[in-house]
Design a protein around this motif. Structure first.
Motif, PDB file in Angstrom:
ATOM      1  N   ARG A   1      73.003  16.434 126.089  1.00  0.00           N
ATOM      2  CA  ARG A   1      73.149  17.545 127.024  1.00  0.00           C
ATOM      3  C   ARG A   1      72.211  18.668 126.617  1.00  0.00           C
TER       4      ARG A   1
ATOM      5  N   PHE B   1      73.515   6.908 136.171  1.00  0.00           N
ATOM      6  CA  PHE B   1      74.477   7.807 136.825  1.00  0.00           C
ATOM      7  C   PHE B   1      75.586   8.240 135.874  1.00  0.00           C
TER       8      PHE B   1
ATOM      9  N   TYR C   1      87.150  12.519 131.701  1.00  0.00           N
ATOM     10  CA  TYR C   1      87.983  12.807 132.874  1.00  0.00           C
ATOM     11  C   TYR C   1      87.501  12.032 134.094  1.00  0.00           C
ATOM     12  N   LEU C   2      86.188  11.736 134.136  1.00  0.00           N
ATOM     13  CA  LEU C   2      85.625  11.021 135.278  1.00  0.00           C
ATOM     14  C   LEU C   2      85.665   9.507 135.077  1.00  0.00           C
ATOM     15  N   GLY C   3      86.419   9.070 134.069  1.00  0.00           N
ATOM     16  CA  GLY C   3      86.668   7.638 133.942  1.00  0.00           C
ATOM     17  C   GLY C   3      85.652   6.902 133.086  1.00  0.00           C
ATOM     18  N   ILE C   4      84.857   7.643 132.301  1.00  0.00           N
ATOM     19  CA  ILE C   4      83.868   6.978 131.468  1.00  0.00           C
ATOM     20  C   ILE C   4      84.440   6.750 130.080  1.00  0.00           C
TER      21      ILE C   4
ATOM     22  N   LYS D   1      96.594  15.871 127.815  1.00  0.00           N
ATOM     23  CA  LYS D   1      95.688  14.815 127.330  1.00  0.00           C
ATOM     24  C   LYS D   1      96.422  13.506 127.110  1.00  0.00           C
TER      25      LYS D   1
ATOM     26  N   LEU E   1      96.804  11.838 130.395  1.00  0.00           N
ATOM     27  CA  LEU E   1      95.536  11.222 130.803  1.00  0.00           C
ATOM     28  C   LEU E   1      95.191   9.979 129.991  1.00  0.00           C
TER      29      LEU E   1
ATOM     30  N   LEU F   1      94.066  10.126 126.975  1.00  0.00           N
ATOM     31  CA  LEU F   1      92.976  10.442 126.047  1.00  0.00           C
ATOM     32  C   LEU F   1      93.491  10.557 124.623  1.00  0.00           C
TER      33      LEU F   1
ATOM     34  N   ARG G   1      89.991   3.528 131.695  1.00  0.00           N
ATOM     35  CA  ARG G   1      89.666   4.940 131.923  1.00  0.00           C
ATOM     36  C   ARG G   1      89.288   5.158 133.392  1.00  0.00           C
ATOM     37  N   ARG G   2      88.516   4.217 133.928  1.00  0.00           N
ATOM     38  CA  ARG G   2      88.078   4.338 135.310  1.00  0.00           C
ATOM     39  C   ARG G   2      89.267   4.318 136.263  1.00  0.00           C
TER      40      ARG G   2
ATOM     41  N   ALA H   1      91.015   7.570 136.146  1.00  0.00           N
ATOM     42  CA  ALA H   1      90.258   8.634 136.807  1.00  0.00           C
ATOM     43  C   ALA H   1      90.292   8.496 138.326  1.00  0.00           C
TER      44      ALA H   1
ATOM     45  N   VAL I   1      91.147  16.240 136.682  1.00  0.00           N
ATOM     46  CA  VAL I   1      91.402  17.374 135.808  1.00  0.00           C
ATOM     47  C   VAL I   1      90.476  18.527 136.190  1.00  0.00           C
TER      48      VAL I   1
ATOM     49  N   HIS J   1      80.483  23.608 130.635  1.00  0.00           N
ATOM     50  CA  HIS J   1      79.142  24.126 130.384  1.00  0.00           C
ATOM     51  C   HIS J   1      78.197  23.115 130.977  1.00  0.00           C
TER      52      HIS J   1
ATOM     53  N   LEU K   1      79.653  14.421 141.324  1.00  0.00           N
ATOM     54  CA  LEU K   1      80.051  13.804 140.049  1.00  0.00           C
ATOM     55  C   LEU K   1      81.499  13.323 140.107  1.00  0.00           C
ATOM     56  N   GLY K   2      82.306  13.980 140.933  1.00  0.00           N
ATOM     57  CA  GLY K   2      83.693  13.558 141.090  1.00  0.00           C
ATOM     58  C   GLY K   2      83.835  12.142 141.628  1.00  0.00           C
TER      59      GLY K   2
ATOM     60  N   THR L   1      82.214   9.628 140.511  1.00  0.00           N
ATOM     61  CA  THR L   1      81.852   8.666 139.454  1.00  0.00           C
ATOM     62  C   THR L   1      82.859   7.512 139.317  1.00  0.00           C
ATOM     63  N   PRO L   2      84.184   7.773 139.260  1.00  0.00           N
ATOM     64  CA  PRO L   2      85.082   6.626 139.084  1.00  0.00           C
ATOM     65  C   PRO L   2      85.176   5.724 140.309  1.00  0.00           C
TER      66      PRO L   2
ATOM     67  N   MET M   1      84.464  23.346 140.276  1.00  0.00           N
ATOM     68  CA  MET M   1      85.179  22.365 139.451  1.00  0.00           C
ATOM     69  C   MET M   1      86.413  21.835 140.179  1.00  0.00           C
TER      70      MET M   1
ATOM     71  N   LEU N   1      85.107  19.381 142.684  1.00  0.00           N
ATOM     72  CA  LEU N   1      84.758  18.138 141.993  1.00  0.00           C
ATOM     73  C   LEU N   1      86.011  17.275 141.814  1.00  0.00           C
TER      74      LEU N   1
ATOM     75  N   GLN O   1      87.257  13.512 143.730  1.00  0.00           N
ATOM     76  CA  GLN O   1      87.769  12.348 143.006  1.00  0.00           C
ATOM     77  C   GLN O   1      88.924  11.688 143.769  1.00  0.00           C
TER      78      GLN O   1
END
Lengths: 351, 274
Positions: free
Chosen positions: A96, A230, A244-247, B48, B51, B53, B73-74, B77, B82, B88, B101-102, B104-105, B151, B154, B158
């Motif tokens: 990043r 991606f 959080y996005l499933g990665i 967490k 989720l 995590l 994880r996918r 999501a 969240v 950042h 980006l939301g 992605t899953p 955010m 986003l 999802q």
């Protein structure tokens, strides 16, 4: 209309860049100590592809110069540049941090150390030993990148300052080990020009066999990088944001580091330490195309190739007949650019 | 919408004391729950674990009857989104790209290409949050309040069935606090989205959430409506703060005001400007 433009945007951009790469390569092949007209070169290429269709109007020695001397080197430069460009995109995306580059974060030094070890091994046949060099360079690159990554990470982020410090420290250490190895190994004086070239970065491809070994690895790296580009977009929200996005971040991180290391290793085994390509090329592309990694990965492969082909052309013609190592040239171009970026982002490391 | 069940959850980080001890909680579909408690009371840790995590040391979590660690994880999501407290963004993505980006899953296309369903979800999320006019602006050019809405958009893109918010309004000014909470409330009312929000601001929690769960030292000390949970005794016990509680002039919900120990200083005289 808009949808059509969006759909074909990638194809259009890639087409333009491919044309630019091919034009750069033709230019680089045409310019050299022996003047050969571009028309003759195109004729030679057409003749190679379809021998019946083109009459031979050139001498065999000219054909030898083009195919066995110049084209192999130009193709090597394109391959090195493409790999470094994509590796830059991968490391910048994962850390990043738009200042990451295989050279700056020590990956190149790791690969170089690995390659040096392999070169010093008493392996016989040159073709076989050339297969060992990229492998050793790969493991060197993986080791260095893991070390820098773990040193530089502060609470899930990789701040510029800690990344630069860790990269500098690891690079210096690895370079010192490399020098030590070379100093204590016998016959250093015999290898000195080659080693010098390796450390400064010079495209030293002289046999098609070298490219035949390396090309599949490079293509594999670039294809894998494109396929997972991606996920790098998701990583720009941070490791937690990506989770959080499933990665599956731990697995994905290792994967991206491995592909980045593979690409760096490929580049280093062909050309030694060429710096700043992975910094300059993704930056320029990001300015024009935006930060979407799905676009950046394939475009960095083509633009990086063209960049290094032109840089190599400049390096061997600007002080002709003396050849500058291309790494010196990219450092002369990229160093000031890096300092400019550092100045511009100084807010970020002033804490 | 999703039903969340948490039973006898315990958790401790390697080097510190127990963070959660015996949390049991059930959140029904469509509920909007605020998690309250001082720093270190275990709110974020609980989110967490939900989720998947963090792995609990004891106890169980079920998302619609399935433990999160049995799902990829996918898969998680695709159901749980969240809105993080801190974010950042190092690259100059546009608002629309960040919201994308939301998706992605949900990506099914080769190389992460966008499907019509992806574009539709992003368009709706932008519309709902009122960000459509800012869609092609750079994320970096936005204010803190606008970024928080991005955010949220986003997370909406999802298309989750459970939305977790971690201090969604912590750094915002009062206008953006209210705007963000209004959006969150509308999501709950109109779309029936189940939500759990970790919150510091007791007053906002009381105005917008019909169920509050108060944590202290990793235990649930109160669980119920705002007037049941936000009593002077609970706040004294959990936060160590002396407060008085008055009804909101128009809603009747509890409003918390600190008691002052010092003497109120005399009003400054109005200054005459010439």
């Amino acid at each position: 209309m808009k949808v059509v433009v969006r759909r074909y945007r990638l194809a259009l951009i890639l087409g333009l860049l491919l044309a630019f790469l091919v034009a750069s390569m033709l230019l680089a092949v045409a310019i050299g100590a022996v003047g050969i007209s571009p028309g003759a070169i195109l004729g030679m290429i057409a003749h190679k592809l379809a021998p019946a269709s083109f009459a031979i109007t050139w001498r065999p020695s000219e054909e030898a110069i083009i195919f066995d001397v110049r084209l192999v080197r130009v193709a090597g430069a394109a391959l090195v540049g493409g790999c470094l460009g994509v590796a830059g995109v991968l490391f910048q995306g994962l850390l990043r941090n738009p200042m990451a580059d295989p050279y700056i974060i020590g990956t190149s030094a790791g690969a170089a150390l690995g390659a040096t070890l392999a070169l010093l091994l008493p392996v016989g046949a040159s073709f076989l030993s050339f297969g060992v060099v990229p492998l050793a360079a790969f493991w060197g690159a993986v080791g260095a990148v893991l070390l820098v990554y773990n040193l530089a990470r502060v609470g899930g982020r990789t701040p510029v300052i800690s990344m630069l410090l860790a990269g500098f420290a690891v690079s210096s250490l690895l370079a010192a080990i490399m020098s030590l190895l070379l100093a204590v190994s016998g016959g250093l004086h015999l290898k000195l020009p080659a080693v010098f070239n390796f450390l400064l970065g010079g495209v030293s491809v002289s046999k098609w066999g070298q490219l035949a070994v390396i090309l599949p690895l490079a293509i594999m790296g670039i294809v894998l990088a494109s396929y997972f580009a991606f996920h790098l977009n998701a990583f720009s929200l941070g490791e937690e944001g990506a989770a959080y996005l499933g990665i599956n971040i731990e697995r994905e991180k290792l994967f991206i580091l491995a592909v980045g290391s593979l690409l760096t290793a490929v580049a280093v085994s062909l050309s030694g330490l060429v710096g700043f390509v992975g910094l300059v090329v993704p930056h320029a592309l990001r300015l024009v195309l935006g930060p979407d990694h799905r676009l950046l990965v394939p475009t960095a492969a083509l633009a990086g190739g063209a960049f290094l082909v032109l840089a190599d052309l400049l390096a061997r013609t600007v002080l002709s007949p003396t050849e500058l190592p291309v790494g010196v040239l990219t450092a002369l171009l990229g160093g000031p650019f890096f300092i400019y970026l550092l100045r511009r982002t100084r807010r970020e490391y002033a804490f | 919408m999703i039903r969340l069940r948490v039973q006898e959850l315990t958790f401790a980080y390697d080097d510190s004391q127990v963070v959660l001890q015996g949390i049991s909680l059930e959140v029904a579909p469509g509920e909007m729950v605020a998690l309250l408690g001082p720093n270190g009371s275990g709110k974020t840790t609980l989110l967490k674990i939900v989720l998947g995590l963090l792995r609990p040391h004891g106890g169980q979590v079920w998302l619609d009857g399935q433990p999160p660690d049995s799902l990829s994880r996918r898969r998680i999501a695709q159901q749980v989104a969240v809105v993080p407290q801190h974010f950042h963004m190092p690259f100059a993505f546009t608002v629309q790209e960040v919201v994308m980006l939301g998706r992605t899953p949900h990506v099914t296309q080769f190389m992460g290409g966008e499907s019509p369903a992806d574009r539709k979800a992003v368009r709706q999320a932008l519309e709902f949050t009122g960000l459509t006019p800012l869609a092609s602006r750079s994320f970096h050019a936005l204010s803190g309040g606008e970024r928080q809405k991005v955010m949220l958009a986003l997370a909406l893109a999802q298309e989750p069935r459970l939305l977790l918010l971690d201090e969604p309004v912590a750094h915002l000014d009062i206008r953006h606090q209210v705007e963000t909470m209004e959006l969150v409330n509308r999501l709950n009312q109109e779309q029936g989205l189940t939500m759990i929000a970790a919150m510091h601001d007791l007053n906002l929690a009381a105005q917008y959430c019909n169920r509050l769960v108060m944590l202290s030292h990793g235990r649930i000390v109160a669980d119920g409506s705002p007037s049941q949970v936000l009593t002077a005794e609970n706040i004294q016990g959990v936060y160590g703060a002396d407060v008085c509680i008055v009804p909101h002039p128009t809603h009747g919900t509890p409003v918390i005001l600190p008691k002052f120990e010092h003497k109120i200083s005399p009003q400054p005289k109005p200054r005459v400007r010439s």
